[in-house]
Design a protein around this motif. Structure first.
Motif, PDB file in Angstrom:
ATOM      1  N   ALA A  14      -2.272   1.070   0.386  1.00 29.18           N
ATOM      2  CA  ALA A  14      -1.576   0.302  -0.769  1.00 29.18           C
ATOM      3  C   ALA A  14      -1.275  -1.213  -0.170  1.00 29.18           C
ATOM      4  O   ALA A  14      -0.828  -2.090  -0.741  1.00 29.18           O
ATOM      5  CB  ALA A  14      -0.379   1.016  -1.295  1.00 29.18           C
ATOM      6  N   ALA A  43       6.139  -8.790  -9.487  1.00 21.45           N
ATOM      7  CA  ALA A  43       5.081  -7.768  -9.639  1.00 21.45           C
ATOM      8  C   ALA A  43       4.823  -6.987  -8.409  1.00 21.45           C
ATOM      9  O   ALA A  43       4.819  -5.483  -8.417  1.00 21.45           O
ATOM     10  CB  ALA A  43       3.823  -8.511 -10.014  1.00 21.45           C
ATOM     11  N   LEU A  44       5.109  -7.831  -7.077  1.00 13.64           N
ATOM     12  CA  LEU A  44       4.941  -6.884  -6.065  1.00 13.64           C
ATOM     13  C   LEU A  44       5.950  -5.891  -5.909  1.00 13.64           C
ATOM     14  O   LEU A  44       5.884  -4.607  -5.402  1.00 13.64           O
ATOM     15  CB  LEU A  44       5.020  -7.766  -4.700  1.00 13.64           C
ATOM     16  N   GLU A 101       7.171   1.395  -8.402  1.00 13.11           N
ATOM     17  CA  GLU A 101       6.240   2.216  -8.964  1.00 13.11           C
ATOM     18  C   GLU A 101       5.713   3.383  -8.115  1.00 13.11           C
ATOM     19  O   GLU A 101       5.718   4.478  -8.135  1.00 13.11           O
ATOM     20  CB  GLU A 101       5.276   1.636  -9.758  1.00 13.11           C
ATOM     21  N   LEU A 102       5.038   2.729  -6.792  1.00  8.94           N
ATOM     22  CA  LEU A 102       4.168   3.500  -5.887  1.00  8.94           C
ATOM     23  C   LEU A 102       5.438   4.660  -5.267  1.00  8.94           C
ATOM     24  O   LEU A 102       5.025   6.085  -5.115  1.00  8.94           O
ATOM     25  CB  LEU A 102       3.511   2.936  -4.736  1.00  8.94           C
ATOM     26  N   ASP A 139       4.851 -13.412  -9.196  1.00 12.62           N
ATOM     27  CA  ASP A 139       3.932 -12.614  -8.326  1.00 12.62           C
ATOM     28  C   ASP A 139       5.031 -11.783  -7.384  1.00 12.62           C
ATOM     29  O   ASP A 139       4.352 -10.580  -7.104  1.00 12.62           O
ATOM     30  CB  ASP A 139       3.112 -13.374  -7.348  1.00 12.62           C
ATOM     31  N   HIS A 158       7.804  -4.565  -8.312  1.00 12.75           N
ATOM     32  CA  HIS A 158       7.678  -3.540  -9.423  1.00 12.75           C
ATOM     33  C   HIS A 158       6.692  -2.540  -8.861  1.00 12.75           C
ATOM     34  O   HIS A 158       6.789  -1.408  -8.953  1.00 12.75           O
ATOM     35  CB  HIS A 158       7.086  -4.161 -10.488  1.00 12.75           C
ATOM     36  N   GLY A 159       5.485  -3.143  -8.144  1.00 17.19           N
ATOM     37  CA  GLY A 159       4.342  -2.152  -7.941  1.00 17.19           C
ATOM     38  C   GLY A 159       4.959  -1.199  -6.845  1.00 17.19           C
ATOM     39  O   GLY A 159       4.552   0.020  -6.728  1.00 17.19           O
ATOM     40  N   VAL A 160       5.665  -1.708  -5.871  1.00 17.95           N
ATOM     41  CA  VAL A 160       6.052  -0.846  -4.689  1.00 17.95           C
ATOM     42  C   VAL A 160       7.138   0.172  -5.165  1.00 17.95           C
ATOM     43  O   VAL A 160       6.989   1.462  -4.767  1.00 17.95           O
ATOM     44  CB  VAL A 160       6.730  -1.689  -3.494  1.00 17.95           C
TER      45      VAL A 160
END
Length: 289
Positions: free
Chosen positions: A51, A11-12, A18-19, A8, A14-16
């Motif tokens: 976000a 994933a967090l 990407e944003l 998790d 990676h998500g930030v």
């Protein structure tokens, strides 16, 4: 004890990334740096709020994400890597207290030291900013004011740790930049990365970054004041010396406005000047040890 990131957490992270890559990539950084006068992108600020950037540690029952300090450190590491401008730390820490901060609708800055970033852009100012004088900031992406009096910061806090996380992100980014340039740049028919002196610079950058990473991540788990102080000192060193070494690897190219190296060095200088003075932090850490 296992300090590896969980699925998790990865994933967090990676998500930030990407944003930020989609909303404030290298072109966005360069556009902001070339604007002449730094101004806060309110639309981006609201996107960060949408976000969950600012509400990361707000409990779920209050409409937040409900995560902890280790996850906040990962998010701020990515912000530092991208050189995201704005009073991120102060707005993040005010998310539960100031209406609109969690949603990115309210910009908050903090008078925690002699330097106050983004004072003119802030909707809410924590602390006494009376007598603040505008400065010509070395960082083209961070407007600064100086408040009168002695301001060396209080006890080590979450703000210090989040600043350290930003410094860590910047250190990691300049290490990547140096290695990539060393592979691409050729001299005497060989990539400069094959030369021992350049290898040593890149290796030293990596070591400082990883030592700082261990300290920052550990402090995010323990929340211990002495460990936070140590993490901030190590991260400041990794960011400042890493940017200097990255500039050295780039040679004359690194000194030009077109290269992004100098932006990381200047931001590292500014972050190191926020909060507690380094000399006092070293004395407090020595006393704690």
């Amino acid at each position: 004890m296992d300090f590896q990131l969980t699925e998790d957490q990865r994933a967090l992270q990676h998500g930030v990334r990407e944003l930020l890559d989609g909303r404030f990539d290298a072109a966005g950084l360069r556009e902001a740096a070339n604007s002449g006068a730094p101004s806060l992108d309110r639309a981006l600020w609201r996107e960060l709020g949408d976000a969950g950037f600012f509400s990361l540690r707000v409990p779920e029952e209050e409409g937040g994400v409900g995560l902890g300090l280790p996850e906040a450190v990962l998010v701020f590491e990515e912000a530092g890597r991208a050189l995201l401008p704005g009073p991120l730390v102060a707005t993040f820490l005010a998310a539960r207290e100031v209406t609109g901060a969690a949603q990115g609708a309210t910009v908050v800055t903090d008078v925690s030291g002699g330097l106050v970033p983004w004072l003119d852009e802030a909707d809410v100012v924590h602390g006494d900013a009376s007598g603040a004088v505008p400065l010509r900031s070395v960082d083209p992406l961070t407007p600064l004011h100086r408040v009168p009096g002695e301001h060396q910061g209080g006890a080590a806090s979450e703000a210090d740790l989040l600043l350290a996380a930003e410094q860590l992100g910047s250190a990691g980014r300049t290490c990547e930049m140096a290695v990539r340039y060393a592979r691409e740049r050729t001299q005497f028919g060989r990539s400069i990365g094959s030369f021992q002196a350049v290898k040593h610079l890149c290796a030293q950058m990596l070591v400082r970054t990883e030592v700082a990473r261990a300290a920052v991540y550990a402090a995010s788990v323990t929340g211990d004041g002495a460990e936070i102080t140590a993490a901030k000192l190590l991260a400041d060193e990794a960011a400042e010396r890493g940017a200097r070494d990255c500039l050295q690897v780039h040679g004359g190219m690194g000194f030009t406005w077109e290269a992004d190296v100098h932006l990381h060095l200047k931001r590292a200088w500014v972050r190191a000047g926020l909060g507690k003075a380094a000399a006092r932090a070293e004395e407090e850490l020595a006393a704690a040890l």
